[in-house]
Design an enzyme around this catalytic site. Sequence first.
Site, mmCIF file in Angstrom:
data_model
loop_
_atom_site.group_PDB
_atom_site.id
_atom_site.type_symbol
_atom_site.label_atom_id
_atom_site.label_comp_id
_atom_site.label_asym_id
_atom_site.label_seq_id
_atom_site.Cartn_x
_atom_site.Cartn_y
_atom_site.Cartn_z
ATOM 1 C CE1 TYR A 247 -3.592 -2.523 0.525
ATOM 2 C CE2 TYR A 247 -4.647 -0.519 1.292
ATOM 3 C CZ TYR A 247 -4.738 -1.812 0.854
ATOM 4 O OH TYR A 247 -5.971 -2.402 0.732
ATOM 5 C CE LYS B 161 1.598 -17.781 -3.060
ATOM 6 N NZ LYS B 161 0.716 -18.973 -3.146
ATOM 7 C CG ASP C 127 -2.380 -20.278 -1.809
ATOM 8 O OD1 ASP C 127 -1.841 -20.319 -0.680
ATOM 9 O OD2 ASP C 127 -1.921 -20.901 -2.790
ATOM 10 C CG ASP D 196 -8.134 -4.633 1.537
ATOM 11 O OD1 ASP D 196 -9.032 -4.103 2.209
ATOM 12 O OD2 ASP D 196 -8.115 -4.606 0.287
ATOM 13 C CG ASP E 276 -13.774 -6.971 2.385
ATOM 14 O OD1 ASP E 276 -13.527 -6.285 3.401
ATOM 15 O OD2 ASP E 276 -14.179 -6.474 1.313
HETATM 16 C C1 IPM Z 1 -10.378 -1.148 4.081
HETATM 17 C C2 IPM Z 1 -10.674 -0.500 2.757
HETATM 18 C C3 IPM Z 1 -9.531 0.446 2.438
HETATM 19 C C4 IPM Z 1 -8.273 -0.385 2.304
HETATM 20 C C5 IPM Z 1 -9.760 1.325 1.202
HETATM 21 C C6 IPM Z 1 -11.041 2.130 1.309
HETATM 22 C C7 IPM Z 1 -8.595 2.243 0.945
HETATM 23 O O1 IPM Z 1 -10.871 -1.463 1.786
HETATM 24 O O2 IPM Z 1 -10.242 -0.426 5.090
HETATM 25 O O3 IPM Z 1 -10.312 -2.377 4.120
HETATM 26 O O4 IPM Z 1 -7.999 -0.946 1.226
HETATM 27 O O5 IPM Z 1 -7.529 -0.486 3.280
HETATM 28 MG MG MG Z 2 -10.925 -3.469 2.508
#
Ligand code: IPM
Ligand code: MG
Length: 360
Positions: free
Chosen positions: A141, A192, A224, A248, A252
């Site tokens: 990032y 990884k 993975d 990240d 999710d």
């Molecule tokens: C998160 C989001 C952010 C990230 C974006 C909005 C920049 O997806 O906080 O997970 O990628 O970190």
């Molecule tokens: Mg995110």
Amino acid sequence: MTNKIAILPGDGIGPEIIAEAVKTLECLKQKFGFDAELESATFGGAGYDEFGHPLPDSTLALCKESDAILLGSVGGPKYDQLERDLRPERGLLGLRSKLELFSNLRPAILYPQLASASSLKAEIVSGLDIMIVRELTGGIYFGQPRGIRELDDGQRQGFNTLVYSENEIERIARSAFDIAMVRNKQLCSIDKANVLEVSELWREVVIRVGQDYPEVELSHMYVDNAAMQLVRDPKQFDVMVTTNLFGDILSDTAAMLTGSIGMLPSASLDKNGKGMYEPIHGSAPDIAGKGIANPLATILSVAMLLRYSLNQSELANHIESAVGNVLNQGFRTADIADGGNSVSTVEMGDAVVAALGAIS
Ligand code: IPM
Ligand code: MG
């Protein structure tokens, strides 16, 4: 001492859900004598609209002088065409980096009342309680160089750099081991290492830090496989620690196991425990302004704020039990209603305040 909390509503559903979280903070002040001063500032697209920048100087200054920050969400289609540095997401990354909020805690907890909302079978997810510890201020990032350049043959090439120095790995590893110590003492580090040198170093440093935590059972998994295991048998995990990008993605996935991303809070902490707290979900432009967003992730972020930055675990427990109580009473916003009756954002916030009021 009065606690100072910066409030950054942001964009999309941000202002609506933050309003409900602020209601719970006000309730804590009135009912439990919680001593706090709240001050709001514009951020993200709203910051761009007002000051021409997603992280206005005045907002950064407020965040620096506050004990903790509560954030709604940032971003929206309106801002997608802006040059990269002015996009709302850049404001968020800037705040993380400028405040050195390197340790991102993303719990994935399944509320038993919501087991049917998960896309996985109830027996696979019931009782789920995972903590993902994501490194937040390094890795791909932020690595330099980055950009889009033109090659000799005229075609363009995009490039980013994945770098982690030993001290960056060490501090996130310590953060994760500390958390494992107050949970079930199991830590799985995700990398990884079969392909990336960065991961090789990551694994080596995590093992070294682990020597200071002999009680914690440390394991390692390739990313993975971790993605697969999260949907196959998520309850095998207690604490997971990983890099910025892997975290990240995996967070999710973990969020979805719980049925709704609308339920999950997060904390981003610096080395002194100062932190920024935000729901895991985004700004949901499709439902912004409709009054139907779920404010519980933001309200639960307030609980994390109280626990991790202000040392008020009793108040944090009150908020969490109030949320449990409103779910027991059957209150559901549309995202967790499973096709049944749903309440509005404001009604859900009111229900939490009423449940807080009922705590003796
Ligand atoms: C998160 C989001 C952010 C990230 C974006 C909005 C920049 O997806 O906080 O997970 O990628 O970190
Ligand atoms: Mg995110």
